[in-house]
Design a protein around this motif. Structure first.
Motif, PDB file in Angstrom:
ATOM      1  N   GLU A 195     -16.353  44.966 -23.327  1.00 19.29           N
ATOM      2  CA  GLU A 195     -17.251  45.002 -22.151  1.00 19.29           C
ATOM      3  C   GLU A 195     -16.655  45.750 -20.967  1.00 19.29           C
ATOM      4  O   GLU A 195     -17.278  45.813 -19.905  1.00 19.29           O
ATOM      5  CB  GLU A 195     -17.609  43.574 -21.732  1.00 19.29           C
ATOM      6  N   THR A 196     -15.464  46.324 -21.142  1.00 17.83           N
ATOM      7  CA  THR A 196     -14.828  46.986 -19.984  1.00 17.83           C
ATOM      8  C   THR A 196     -15.674  48.157 -19.472  1.00 17.83           C
ATOM      9  O   THR A 196     -15.622  48.474 -18.283  1.00 17.83           O
ATOM     10  CB  THR A 196     -13.417  47.517 -20.346  1.00 17.83           C
ATOM     11  N   HIS A 197     -16.478  48.757 -20.343  1.00 17.54           N
ATOM     12  CA  HIS A 197     -17.272  49.924 -19.932  1.00 17.54           C
ATOM     13  C   HIS A 197     -18.369  49.570 -18.933  1.00 17.54           C
ATOM     14  O   HIS A 197     -19.042  50.451 -18.415  1.00 17.54           O
ATOM     15  CB  HIS A 197     -17.893  50.593 -21.163  1.00 17.54           C
ATOM     16  N   LYS A 198     -18.543  48.266 -18.645  1.00 17.06           N
ATOM     17  CA  LYS A 198     -19.579  47.874 -17.672  1.00 17.06           C
ATOM     18  C   LYS A 198     -19.009  47.689 -16.260  1.00 17.06           C
ATOM     19  O   LYS A 198     -19.755  47.411 -15.322  1.00 17.06           O
ATOM     20  CB  LYS A 198     -20.197  46.534 -18.083  1.00 17.06           C
ATOM     21  N   TYR A 199     -17.675  47.756 -16.108  1.00 14.85           N
ATOM     22  CA  TYR A 199     -17.043  47.327 -14.855  1.00 14.85           C
ATOM     23  C   TYR A 199     -16.015  48.337 -14.348  1.00 14.85           C
ATOM     24  O   TYR A 199     -15.569  49.200 -15.096  1.00 14.85           O
ATOM     25  CB  TYR A 199     -16.274  46.015 -15.100  1.00 14.85           C
ATOM     26  N   GLY A 200     -15.597  48.123 -13.082  1.00 13.81           N
ATOM     27  CA  GLY A 200     -14.352  48.717 -12.613  1.00 13.81           C
ATOM     28  C   GLY A 200     -13.242  47.805 -13.125  1.00 13.81           C
ATOM     29  O   GLY A 200     -13.344  46.579 -13.027  1.00 13.81           O
ATOM     30  N   VAL A 201     -12.198  48.388 -13.702  1.00 16.76           N
ATOM     31  CA  VAL A 201     -11.138  47.570 -14.310  1.00 16.76           C
ATOM     32  C   VAL A 201      -9.814  47.881 -13.606  1.00 16.76           C
ATOM     33  O   VAL A 201      -9.519  49.041 -13.319  1.00 16.76           O
ATOM     34  CB  VAL A 201     -11.044  47.871 -15.828  1.00 16.76           C
ATOM     35  N   ILE A 202      -9.038  46.839 -13.332  1.00 18.62           N
ATOM     36  CA  ILE A 202      -7.808  47.049 -12.540  1.00 18.62           C
ATOM     37  C   ILE A 202      -6.540  46.980 -13.385  1.00 18.62           C
ATOM     38  O   ILE A 202      -6.523  46.373 -14.455  1.00 18.62           O
ATOM     39  CB  ILE A 202      -7.670  46.009 -11.405  1.00 18.62           C
ATOM     40  N   GLU A 203      -5.495  47.601 -12.827  1.00 19.38           N
ATOM     41  CA  GLU A 203      -4.146  47.346 -13.316  1.00 19.38           C
ATOM     42  C   GLU A 203      -3.436  46.760 -12.106  1.00 19.38           C
ATOM     43  O   GLU A 203      -3.457  47.356 -11.022  1.00 19.38           O
ATOM     44  CB  GLU A 203      -3.507  48.674 -13.727  1.00 19.38           C
ATOM     45  N   GLY A 204      -2.848  45.582 -12.277  1.00 15.25           N
ATOM     46  CA  GLY A 204      -2.260  44.935 -11.103  1.00 15.25           C
ATOM     47  C   GLY A 204      -0.926  44.294 -11.392  1.00 15.25           C
ATOM     48  O   GLY A 204      -0.571  44.056 -12.534  1.00 15.25           O
ATOM     49  N   GLU A 205      -0.230  44.017 -10.275  1.00 17.11           N
ATOM     50  CA  GLU A 205       1.055  43.331 -10.399  1.00 17.11           C
ATOM     51  C   GLU A 205       0.837  41.943  -9.798  1.00 17.11           C
ATOM     52  O   GLU A 205       0.376  41.833  -8.649  1.00 17.11           O
ATOM     53  CB  GLU A 205       2.081  44.144  -9.583  1.00 17.11           C
ATOM     54  N   MET A 206       1.150  40.902 -10.590  1.00 17.25           N
ATOM     55  CA  MET A 206       0.878  39.548 -10.094  1.00 17.25           C
ATOM     56  C   MET A 206       1.837  39.210  -8.950  1.00 17.25           C
ATOM     57  O   MET A 206       3.043  39.367  -9.088  1.00 17.25           O
ATOM     58  CB  MET A 206       1.043  38.541 -11.227  1.00 17.25           C
ATOM     59  N   ILE A 207       1.249  38.764  -7.809  1.00 19.96           N
ATOM     60  CA  ILE A 207       2.159  38.391  -6.716  1.00 19.96           C
ATOM     61  C   ILE A 207       2.159  36.878  -6.484  1.00 19.96           C
ATOM     62  O   ILE A 207       3.006  36.353  -5.788  1.00 19.96           O
ATOM     63  CB  ILE A 207       1.831  39.130  -5.397  1.00 19.96           C
ATOM     64  N   LYS A 208       1.198  36.205  -7.094  1.00 16.02           N
ATOM     65  CA  LYS A 208       1.074  34.758  -6.960  1.00 16.02           C
ATOM     66  C   LYS A 208       0.093  34.351  -8.040  1.00 16.02           C
ATOM     67  O   LYS A 208      -0.606  35.222  -8.557  1.00 16.02           O
ATOM     68  CB  LYS A 208       0.425  34.417  -5.606  1.00 16.02           C
ATOM     69  N   ASP A 209      -0.039  33.059  -8.320  1.00 18.58           N
ATOM     70  CA  ASP A 209      -1.052  32.637  -9.296  1.00 18.58           C
ATOM     71  C   ASP A 209      -2.402  33.240  -8.938  1.00 18.58           C
ATOM     72  O   ASP A 209      -2.856  33.096  -7.804  1.00 18.58           O
ATOM     73  CB  ASP A 209      -1.209  31.107  -9.256  1.00 18.58           C
ATOM     74  N   ASP A 210      -3.038  33.912  -9.869  1.00 16.24           N
ATOM     75  CA  ASP A 210      -4.401  34.430  -9.698  1.00 16.24           C
ATOM     76  C   ASP A 210      -4.545  35.531  -8.650  1.00 16.24           C
ATOM     77  O   ASP A 210      -5.661  35.928  -8.316  1.00 16.24           O
ATOM     78  CB  ASP A 210      -5.400  33.296  -9.357  1.00 16.24           C
ATOM     79  N   ILE A 211      -3.441  36.015  -8.062  1.00 15.82           N
ATOM     80  CA  ILE A 211      -3.528  37.093  -7.074  1.00 15.82           C
ATOM     81  C   ILE A 211      -2.687  38.280  -7.544  1.00 15.82           C
ATOM     82  O   ILE A 211      -1.509  38.119  -7.884  1.00 15.82           O
ATOM     83  CB  ILE A 211      -3.036  36.637  -5.683  1.00 15.82           C
ATOM     84  N   PHE A 212      -3.303  39.457  -7.558  1.00 16.37           N
ATOM     85  CA  PHE A 212      -2.629  40.656  -8.056  1.00 16.37           C
ATOM     86  C   PHE A 212      -2.690  41.737  -6.981  1.00 16.37           C
ATOM     87  O   PHE A 212      -3.700  41.874  -6.284  1.00 16.37           O
ATOM     88  CB  PHE A 212      -3.342  41.194  -9.315  1.00 16.37           C
ATOM     89  N   ARG A 213      -1.637  42.517  -6.902  1.00 19.28           N
ATOM     90  CA  ARG A 213      -1.674  43.708  -6.057  1.00 19.28           C
ATOM     91  C   ARG A 213      -2.115  44.870  -6.944  1.00 19.28           C
ATOM     92  O   ARG A 213      -1.538  45.114  -7.998  1.00 19.28           O
ATOM     93  CB  ARG A 213      -0.283  43.967  -5.487  1.00 19.28           C
ATOM     94  N   ILE A 214      -3.164  45.576  -6.516  1.00 19.60           N
ATOM     95  CA  ILE A 214      -3.743  46.606  -7.380  1.00 19.60           C
ATOM     96  C   ILE A 214      -2.875  47.864  -7.389  1.00 19.60           C
ATOM     97  O   ILE A 214      -2.506  48.395  -6.351  1.00 19.60           O
ATOM     98  CB  ILE A 214      -5.187  46.934  -6.930  1.00 19.60           C
ATOM     99  N   LYS A 215      -2.558  48.282  -8.603  1.00 16.55           N
ATOM    100  CA  LYS A 215      -1.775  49.519  -8.793  1.00 16.55           C
ATOM    101  C   LYS A 215      -2.715  50.666  -9.162  1.00 16.55           C
ATOM    102  O   LYS A 215      -2.521  51.805  -8.783  1.00 16.55           O
ATOM    103  CB  LYS A 215      -0.785  49.344  -9.962  1.00 16.55           C
TER     104      LYS A 215
END
Ligand code: UTP
Length: 274
Positions: free
Chosen positions: A165-185
């Motif tokens: 289903e990724t073709h329906k969305y914007g998809v991120i690559e991120g670095e986890m900085i805390k539970d459930d929070i990612f910094r977008i790369k």
């Protein structure tokens, strides 16, 4: 703090034709309440009472919904049916509503830029009303507003989706900085599964800092010839910081027929009381 919530609602809603030929997709009801009303409730719960709606041709029903209908209200005054208007009357008296029209449907990024005169120079939330989000405690926007207080940067809500289903969305690559929070790369708009950087997909809730407007202004049309918010957010992430937040709660893609039916069944069973 954040006071304004922008609802881009000018899209054609082609996946729901013919229902959306003359009716805004955002007015489609989930049981007995239109999608946009759920979104405004979520915004108000998060403390955002200035509602800014980007509309387009054929969308006047949206403005009429958040207004008084004297004839109807006179007709049912004093009857048991009057209570059915309690929720919408509460929203109308608690929020302000402003509207601006997007003249050409040039994509979500363009719709957000169209809303700039209503937002001005302050951080704001964005709700795509066809993504219906439901949570038993804090709503998704409330969760994001709390996060904004801590981090003071743009935040996108994300959800894990199946690889096909990724073709329906914007998809991120991120670095986890805390539970459930990612910094977008990095971020890719609607990638094929083999090109997706992860299975973490952006859904229709955002907090944006106002520098996004200049970035959108300088963003070239991307996939589908539309000005993509994802491209602007990627630039913002490169220039500074954009966070992705894996929210608590359920989300239904009511822009698709399957998601709409799923949401209807869920709300009928869990939220509706006649
Ligand atoms: P969608 O990608 O769901 O497009 O837009 P759509 O036109 O509403 O629906 P389909 O795909 O044709 O069925 C995501 C959100 O961005 C808004 C839409 O109203 C929706 O809330 N949007 C999109 C705009 O306001 N303007 C645009 O030019 C494009």
């Amino acid at each position: 703090m954040i006071r304004k919530c922008l609802f881009p609602a000018a899209g054609y809603g082609t996946r729901f034709l013919p229902a959306t030929k003359s009716m805004p997709k955002e007015m489609m009801p989930i049981v007995n309440k239109p999608l946009i009303e759920y979104g405004v409730e979520e915004a108000l719960e998060a403390g955002l009472s200035q509602i800014c709606i980007v509309t387009g041709r054929g969308k006047r029903a949206l403005a009429d919904h958040f207004d008084t209908n004297y004839e109807l209200e006179h007709q049912i005054a004093g009857s048991s049916k009057e209570a059915m208007l309690n929720d919408i009357r509460h929203l109308i008296s608690s929020c302000t509503f402003s509207y601006i029209r997007q003249q050409e449907m040039k994509g979500l990024g363009h719709a957000i830029l169209t809303g700039e005169p209503l937002i001005g120079d302050e951080a704001f939330a964005v709700v795509l009303a066809d993504d219906l989000c439901i949570n038993t405690d804090d709503g998704v926007l409330s969760q994001m507003v709390k996060l904004y207080r801590q981090f003071r940067c743009s935040i996108v809500a994300i959800q894990e989706v199946p690889a096909n289903e990724t073709h329906k969305y914007g998809v991120i690559e991120g670095e986890m900085i805390k539970d459930d929070i990612f910094r977008i790369k990095s971020m890719v708009e609607k990638p094929a599964p083999e090109d997706a950087p992860s299975n973490m997909a952006i859904i229709g809730r955002y907090i944006l800092t106002p520098d996004i407007f200049d970035i959108i202004r300088n963003t070239e049309p991307g996939k589908g010839g539309e000005i993509q918010l994802t491209d602007a957010l990627l630039q913002q992430a490169k220039d500074g910081c954009v966070l992705a937040y894996k929210f608590r709660g359920k989300r239904f893609d009511c822009g698709s027929v399957d998601g709409y039916i799923e949401a209807t069944n869920y709300c009928y069973e869990n939220l509706y009381s006649p």
